[in-house]
Design a protein around this motif. Structure first.
Motif, PDB file in Angstrom:
ATOM      1  N   ILE A   1      12.287  -5.475   2.984  1.00  0.00           N
ATOM      2  CA  ILE A   1      11.865  -6.278   4.128  1.00  0.00           C
ATOM      3  C   ILE A   1      10.353  -6.516   4.027  1.00  0.00           C
ATOM      4  O   ILE A   1       9.589  -5.560   3.904  1.00  0.00           O
ATOM      5  CB  ILE A   1      12.203  -5.559   5.460  1.00  0.00           C
ATOM      6  CG1 ILE A   1      13.714  -5.278   5.533  1.00  0.00           C
ATOM      7  CG2 ILE A   1      11.734  -6.395   6.654  1.00  0.00           C
ATOM      8  CD1 ILE A   1      14.122  -4.379   6.679  1.00  0.00           C
ATOM      9  N   PRO A   2       9.936  -7.776   4.052  1.00  0.00           N
ATOM     10  CA  PRO A   2       8.502  -8.049   3.958  1.00  0.00           C
ATOM     11  C   PRO A   2       7.736  -7.423   5.132  1.00  0.00           C
ATOM     12  O   PRO A   2       8.254  -7.370   6.256  1.00  0.00           O
ATOM     13  CB  PRO A   2       8.410  -9.575   4.026  1.00  0.00           C
ATOM     14  CG  PRO A   2       9.786 -10.070   3.696  1.00  0.00           C
ATOM     15  CD  PRO A   2      10.736  -9.001   4.149  1.00  0.00           C
ATOM     16  N   VAL A   3       6.522  -6.970   4.856  1.00  0.00           N
ATOM     17  CA  VAL A   3       5.680  -6.356   5.892  1.00  0.00           C
ATOM     18  C   VAL A   3       5.605  -7.239   7.133  1.00  0.00           C
ATOM     19  O   VAL A   3       5.764  -6.765   8.263  1.00  0.00           O
ATOM     20  CB  VAL A   3       4.263  -6.086   5.320  1.00  0.00           C
ATOM     21  CG1 VAL A   3       3.265  -5.815   6.433  1.00  0.00           C
ATOM     22  CG2 VAL A   3       4.298  -4.915   4.336  1.00  0.00           C
ATOM     23  N   ARG A   4       5.373  -8.534   6.936  1.00  0.00           N
ATOM     24  CA  ARG A   4       5.189  -9.435   8.088  1.00  0.00           C
ATOM     25  C   ARG A   4       6.431  -9.512   8.961  1.00  0.00           C
ATOM     26  O   ARG A   4       6.344  -9.771  10.158  1.00  0.00           O
ATOM     27  CB  ARG A   4       4.786 -10.843   7.626  1.00  0.00           C
ATOM     28  CG  ARG A   4       3.455 -10.914   6.916  1.00  0.00           C
ATOM     29  CD  ARG A   4       2.268 -10.475   7.809  1.00  0.00           C
ATOM     30  NE  ARG A   4       1.132 -10.101   6.988  1.00  0.00           N
ATOM     31  CZ  ARG A   4       0.517  -8.902   6.985  1.00  0.00           C
ATOM     32  NH1 ARG A   4       0.904  -7.935   7.822  1.00  0.00           N
ATOM     33  NH2 ARG A   4      -0.483  -8.647   6.186  1.00  0.00           N
TER      34      ARG A   4
ATOM     35  N   HIS B   1       0.596  -0.432   4.207  1.00  0.00           N
ATOM     36  CA  HIS B   1      -0.799  -0.506   3.761  1.00  0.00           C
ATOM     37  C   HIS B   1      -0.860  -1.070   2.330  1.00  0.00           C
ATOM     38  O   HIS B   1      -0.137  -0.602   1.456  1.00  0.00           O
ATOM     39  CB  HIS B   1      -1.416   0.891   3.801  1.00  0.00           C
ATOM     40  CG  HIS B   1      -2.902   0.888   3.697  1.00  0.00           C
ATOM     41  ND1 HIS B   1      -3.575   0.514   2.552  1.00  0.00           N
ATOM     42  CD2 HIS B   1      -3.865   1.194   4.602  1.00  0.00           C
ATOM     43  CE1 HIS B   1      -4.875   0.595   2.753  1.00  0.00           C
ATOM     44  NE2 HIS B   1      -5.083   1.009   3.990  1.00  0.00           N
ATOM     45  N   PRO B   2      -1.710  -2.068   2.087  1.00  0.00           N
ATOM     46  CA  PRO B   2      -1.766  -2.706   0.752  1.00  0.00           C
ATOM     47  C   PRO B   2      -2.070  -1.729  -0.386  1.00  0.00           C
ATOM     48  O   PRO B   2      -1.718  -1.998  -1.536  1.00  0.00           O
ATOM     49  CB  PRO B   2      -2.903  -3.722   0.872  1.00  0.00           C
ATOM     50  CG  PRO B   2      -3.223  -3.844   2.317  1.00  0.00           C
ATOM     51  CD  PRO B   2      -2.625  -2.678   3.050  1.00  0.00           C
TER      52      PRO B   2
ATOM     53  N   ASN C   1       5.436   0.154  -1.908  1.00  0.00           N
ATOM     54  CA  ASN C   1       5.844  -1.220  -1.631  1.00  0.00           C
ATOM     55  C   ASN C   1       5.434  -2.112  -2.797  1.00  0.00           C
ATOM     56  O   ASN C   1       4.275  -2.503  -2.936  1.00  0.00           O
ATOM     57  CB  ASN C   1       5.203  -1.716  -0.327  1.00  0.00           C
ATOM     58  CG  ASN C   1       5.645  -3.141   0.024  1.00  0.00           C
ATOM     59  OD1 ASN C   1       6.109  -3.884  -0.847  1.00  0.00           O
ATOM     60  ND2 ASN C   1       5.497  -3.526   1.279  1.00  0.00           N
ATOM     61  N   ASP C   2       6.464  -2.475  -3.627  1.00  0.00           N
ATOM     62  CA  ASP C   2       6.192  -3.364  -4.761  1.00  0.00           C
ATOM     63  C   ASP C   2       6.762  -4.755  -4.513  1.00  0.00           C
ATOM     64  O   ASP C   2       6.765  -5.587  -5.411  1.00  0.00           O
ATOM     65  CB  ASP C   2       6.751  -2.763  -6.063  1.00  0.00           C
ATOM     66  CG  ASP C   2       8.248  -2.535  -5.990  1.00  0.00           C
ATOM     67  OD1 ASP C   2       8.892  -2.948  -4.980  1.00  0.00           O
ATOM     68  OD2 ASP C   2       8.806  -1.934  -6.927  1.00  0.00           O
ATOM     69  N   TRP C   3       7.245  -5.020  -3.301  1.00  0.00           N
ATOM     70  CA  TRP C   3       7.761  -6.366  -3.007  1.00  0.00           C
ATOM     71  C   TRP C   3       6.728  -7.222  -2.280  1.00  0.00           C
ATOM     72  O   TRP C   3       6.790  -8.440  -2.365  1.00  0.00           O
ATOM     73  CB  TRP C   3       9.098  -6.296  -2.249  1.00  0.00           C
ATOM     74  CG  TRP C   3       9.070  -5.561  -0.931  1.00  0.00           C
ATOM     75  CD1 TRP C   3       8.954  -6.121   0.307  1.00  0.00           C
ATOM     76  CD2 TRP C   3       9.179  -4.141  -0.736  1.00  0.00           C
ATOM     77  NE1 TRP C   3       8.964  -5.139   1.275  1.00  0.00           N
ATOM     78  CE2 TRP C   3       9.105  -3.921   0.669  1.00  0.00           C
ATOM     79  CE3 TRP C   3       9.321  -3.045  -1.578  1.00  0.00           C
ATOM     80  CZ2 TRP C   3       9.177  -2.647   1.228  1.00  0.00           C
ATOM     81  CZ3 TRP C   3       9.386  -1.777  -1.017  1.00  0.00           C
ATOM     82  CH2 TRP C   3       9.313  -1.582   0.363  1.00  0.00           C
TER      83      TRP C   3
END
Ligand code: H79
Length: 420
Positions: free
Chosen positions: A65-68, A158-159, A164-166
């Protein structure tokens, strides 16, 4: 021989900690409540109408699921039925002596009021309250210790966090910058704004270096010298060892160790997970762990409304009923002399051995092979009169005459008073 494979899978204890008096309360406590609570309780394992396989708090990762998109969940998070007094009271009635709650899980959402981000429960949700503050006050009031779970390596929001590699390019991450400018200030907040904190429960060390793990331990101890650091900080520098999730060593382990475990399969609330362990299995697991020298940190996953699922409540209360009668054989007890029998576990204190009879003999006699020590008297722990049970010592076994029917079908405890 000592089997430590269950601990290798988790994380070990730093050398020398075995004698550390800061762990005295923890060694006696034996049983704690783990609480996994966060935004993942809203989808509860279902994303866009599809069940996402696996544990509920991993939904963001499993469904990529994208962060946004995931962070929009915060706008709906309004757990108006949350009541800190009820949760703490449930832990106490269950016989649990400490609570560890997720301050930040791998999804990165902060369940406390952080000044380092606005991605937290006070700034980003309609709820607007700080549940950790309410729990801290309530734990003080009800006399139970509180710890915080904090995901130090993985942070999918957090970047520069791991995992999170998506949304982000893993090779461009500044992990050290994330630790210095995000993790450490947040750990400082957790150990400054909530009174005495007994444990910081780090998890999944992954890429963290020995120097980075050590610097986190030093930060925790600088801020609150008595606060324990779980071994999952990584690199064998924690105050106590952690096994893999739901993993139990096959025999006694000479370390301070803990098994984190679930009542069903998930940690964070998942609506389709009905695989509840029975009270019998849970009580046997507690006894098994204590008989091998460990602690049991047993999880509940509250709903997005702030309610601990009823099947969890029922099981915890059953454990509390058993502990109200048999707690003497658990709290402050360590491994007993007999190990490796399927029907028996033993725990011990100076001058006493506790026989936990998990399946009652059909012929009115409990035979303990290999027990050769002198026994002054034997009685049922549940018997207020402590009526003496007849005991005979054989060269290779101890024979105890017992009632024909199991006084407690789950675990009847026989106390042996031994030469102190
Ligand atoms: O907080 C709880 C878990 O979320 C956390 N530890 C406990 C205390 C934990 N982090 N990582 N793991 C457990 C290992 C996770 C493995 C899996 Fe999966 C997650 C298996 C299934 C879901 C990742 C996604 C690997 C396969 C799919």
């Amino acid at each position: 021989m000592t089997d430590i494979s269950a601990i290798r899978e988790g994380s070990g204890q730093r050398p020398g900690a075995r004698q550390d008096p800061r762990l005295a309360w923890w060694r006696a406590a034996r049983f704690g409540m783990f609480i996994h609570w966060g935004l993942y309780a809203i989808p509860a394992g279902i994303w866009k109408g599809q069940e996402v396989p696996g544990i509920g708090e991993w939904i963001m990762h499993r469904a990529r699921i994208p962060v946004r998109e995931y962070e929009q969940l915060a706008r709906q998070f309004n757990p108006t039925r949350f009541n800190a007094a009820e949760w703490v009271s449930l832990a106490r009635r269950a016989g649990q002596r400490y609570i560890v709650i997720t301050a930040k899980h791998h999804d990165g959402f902060c369940m406390f009021d952080s000044k380092v981000t606005t991605y937290d429960i006070v700034d980003a949700t309609p709820f607007g309250r700080d549940p950790l503050k309410e729990l801290a006050a309530e734990c003080q009031r009800q006399g139970i210790r509180l710890g915080f779970y904090y995901s130090q390596t993985q942070d999918w929001h957090h970047p520069d966090g791991d995992g999170n590699d998506w949304d982000y390019d893993e090779s461009r991450k500044d992990f050290d910058g994330y630790l210095e400018h995000y993790v450490k200030p947040q750990v400082r907040e957790l150990l400054t704004n909530y009174g005495p904190i007994s444990i910081i429960w780090f998890d999944t060390p992954r890429r963290i270096t020995p120097a980075q793990s050590q610097s986190l331990v030093e930060l925790v101890h600088d801020l609150q010298p008595d606060c324990l650091v779980c071994g999952r900080v990584g690199n064998q520098v924690g105050d106590y060892a952690s096994t893999g999730d739901n993993r139990i060593p096959t025999t006694v382990v000479e370390a301070d160790w803990e098994t984190p475990a679930t009542i069903n399969d998930t940690w964070g609330y998942k609506v389709t997970d009905h695989n509840w362990k029975s009270p019998r299995v849970l009580i046997h697991t507690l006894v098994d762990i204590v008989s091998k020298g460990g602690n049991y940190l047993l999880n509940v996953g509250p709903t997005a409304e702030g309610v601990i699922p009823q099947p969890s409540v029922e099981r915890l209360l059953a454990m509390g009923d058993w502990l109200a009668v048999n707690g003497e054989a658990i709290y402050g007890a360590g491994p007993g002399p007999i190990q490796g029998l399927h029907w028996l576990r033993t725990t011990a204190k100076p001058g006493k051995v506790y026989l936990h009879v998990l399946s009652w003999p059909p012929d009115g006699e409990v035979r303990v092979p290999g027990f050769t020590g002198a026994v002054r008297r034997a009685y049922l722990l549940a018997d207020p009169a402590r009526a003496e049970l007849p005991v005979r010592t054989h060269p290779d076994a101890l024979l105890i005459t017992v009632p024909a029917r199991a006084p407690d079908p789950i675990d009847t405890v026989i106390v042996l008073e031994t030469e102190a």
